[in-house]
Design an enzyme around this catalytic site. Structure first.
Site, PDB file in Angstrom:
ATOM      1  CD  GLU A 253      -4.136  -0.832   2.357  1.00  0.00           C
ATOM      2  OE1 GLU A 253      -3.527  -0.222   3.272  1.00  0.00           O
ATOM      3  OE2 GLU A 253      -3.694  -1.829   1.782  1.00  0.00           O
ATOM      4  CB  CYS A 287      -1.127  -2.829   5.091  1.00  0.00           C
ATOM      5  SG  CYS A 287      -2.311  -3.857   4.220  1.00  0.00           S
TER       6      CYS A 287
END
Length: 479
Positions: A253, A287
């Site tokens: 990720e 994020c």
């Protein structure tokens, strides 16, 4: 509350024992609200990493054979302990990471939910039986992949560690967790909850150290079968190269640069009331933080005006003060990086509608910032700012909006606000992202797959997909 409230007894957790000192190098843990040193963190030696690897290798063989109901009970107990210790863990997190205390409390709760969810999801890893002639059997079995090296970052230190450790343990894997050195107190508290819940000491290890040395040592070992990483694209690429040497499975990720498409038919005030708090949550160090706001031309100026007015009211300060809505950036690197991006954008023609500068004379604070009319060639339109800065541009029609949303090589999250059901369906299909939120920012949860496409990585954490990441498929045929 003073920095004296921080627990300075930081240790490694190796083969069931908490260890510190003994000649190990240390690194300072800094309070980002003050810039003061909270504690010294012991860093793992090569021998420590070998101890962790040996324990994980041995632990995997026993933990995978532990009855799933026993595994689930331990995970449920760990979740209960996390809830009991919420205030202590949240205080540690705010002291060392900076986010406001309410956000830290919510992160502890969400992390506990992950352990509860995977405690039950492990019981549903059924596999399947194929149709075969009488007297024959063919079965497809999900089995734990093996010892896992889990690398988690500092922005959501507890939650992102839990997203890796909970499903790995639920699947029957052993884990070596390497959280960020900036936030060791709250992640150590999570490991203490697991140990106090009865998890065998060789099933999970906790190490801190020089990141490149730790990653090379762990990934280079034949013991490790899976690598899970959350962090930057450059570091993710580096770890992928290391993993390729051993043909090891990975979950990556790698962040993003989330576009937000604002259409003229939305309820503007209601939309602004949603987007501004989300933009400055955790000082923008998220994020999936909404960052590139593309606004339909008829409402563009009203959007900028409303966003700027709300931004100016965001109160910043020490996260331990419940009156503050935004804390400092997490480390001394972040204000420098944000300042450089804002200056570059302004030099290239962007308008600073709010903020745009550092705040205060101590700690790592930067004012909540809104940039308007930002040209595409500005660095901030192409590089993830990872800070409290929103950038805006107008668009003419949906085709242009989609083109801009998909322009960058990132594809983690994207958002759109519209009252048109048909448009919502088209956007959900056309936007290149692992997660799309339409009129909502609620795109994560224990039962929800979380992951991206393109340079934002691959694989998912959360949901049944998160458990599957720590399993391999075995087909057994019997005649």
């Amino acid at each position: 509350m003073s920095d004296n409230s921080y627990d300075t007894d930081l240790r490694l957790f190796l083969d069931g024992a908490w260890q510190a000192g003994e000649g190990r190098d240390t690194a300072p843990v800094i309070n980002p609200a003050t810039g003061n040193t909270l504690a010294e963190l012991p860093l793992a030696t090569a021998a420590d990493l070998d101890t962790a690897l040996a324990a994980a290798d041995r632990g995997f063989r026993t933990w995978r054979d532990t009855d799933v109901n026993r595994r689930a009970a331990i995970l449920h107990k760990a979740a209960a302990l996390m809830r009991e210790r919420t205030e202590a863990i949240a205080t540690l997190m705010t002291r060392e990471q900076g986010k406001v205390i309410a956000e830290s409390r919510s992160e502890v709760t969400a992390s506990a939910q992950l352990f509860d969810y995977y405690a039950e999801e492990a019981k549903r890893a059924y596999g399947r039986v194929l149709v075969r002639p009488t007297g024959q059997r063919s079965m497809v079995l999900p089995q734990p992949v093996g010892p896992v090296a889990a690398f988690s970052p500092w922005n959501f230190p507890l939650y992102l560690m839990a997203k890796k450790v909970a499903p790995a343990l639920a699947a029957g894997c052993s884990v070596i967790a390497k959280p960020a050195e900036e936030t060791p107190g709250c992640t150590s508290a999570l490991m203490r909850c697991l140990a106090d819940a009865g998890l065998p000491g060789d099933a999970a290890q906790l190490v801190f150290g020089v990141p490149d040395q730790v990653s090379r040592h762990l990934i280079g070992s034949d013991v490790i079968r899976h690598i899970s990483f959350t962090g930057s694209v450059p570091v993710g690429k580096h770890l992928l190269k290391l993993a390729a040497e051993g043909v090891k499975r990975t979950t990556m990720e790698l962040g993003g640069h989330a576009p937000v498409l604002i259409f003229a038919d939305c309820d503007l005030d209601a939309t602004l009331d949603k987007v501004v708090p989300q933009k400055f949550r955790n000082a923008g160090q998220v994020c999936v933080s909404p960052t590139r706001f593309y606004v339909e031309e008829p409402i563009y100026e009203a959007f900028v005006k409303g966003f700027a007015e709300r931004t100016a009211k965001v109160r910043t300060g020490d996260g331990m003060d419940s009156a503050n809505a935004m804390g400092p950036l997490a480390n001394t690197r972040r204000p420098d990086a944000i300042e450089a991006l804002v200056r570059d954008a302004a030099a290239k023609g962007a308008r600073i509608a709010a903020g745009g500068e550092r705040e205060g004379n101590q700690g790592f604070f930067f004012k909540p910032t809104l940039l308007a009319d930002v040209p595409l060639e500005a660095d901030i339109m192409n590089s993830e700012p990872f800070g409290p800065v929103a950038v805006t541009r107008p668009f003419h029609d949906m085709e242009e909006a989609i083109e801009q949303a998909n322009r960058l090589p990132y594809g983690l999250a994207a958002f759109a606000f519209t009252e048109s059901g048909r448009r919502a369906n088209i956007l959900g299909d056309a936007i290149e992202a692992g997660m799309v939120g339409i009129n909502t920012f609620a795109i994560g949860g224990a039962d929800t797959p979380f992951g991206g496409v393109k340079l934002s990585g691959f694989g998912s954490e959360g949901g049944p997909e998160g458990l599957a990441a720590y399993q391999v498929t075995k087909a057994v045929h019997q005649a």
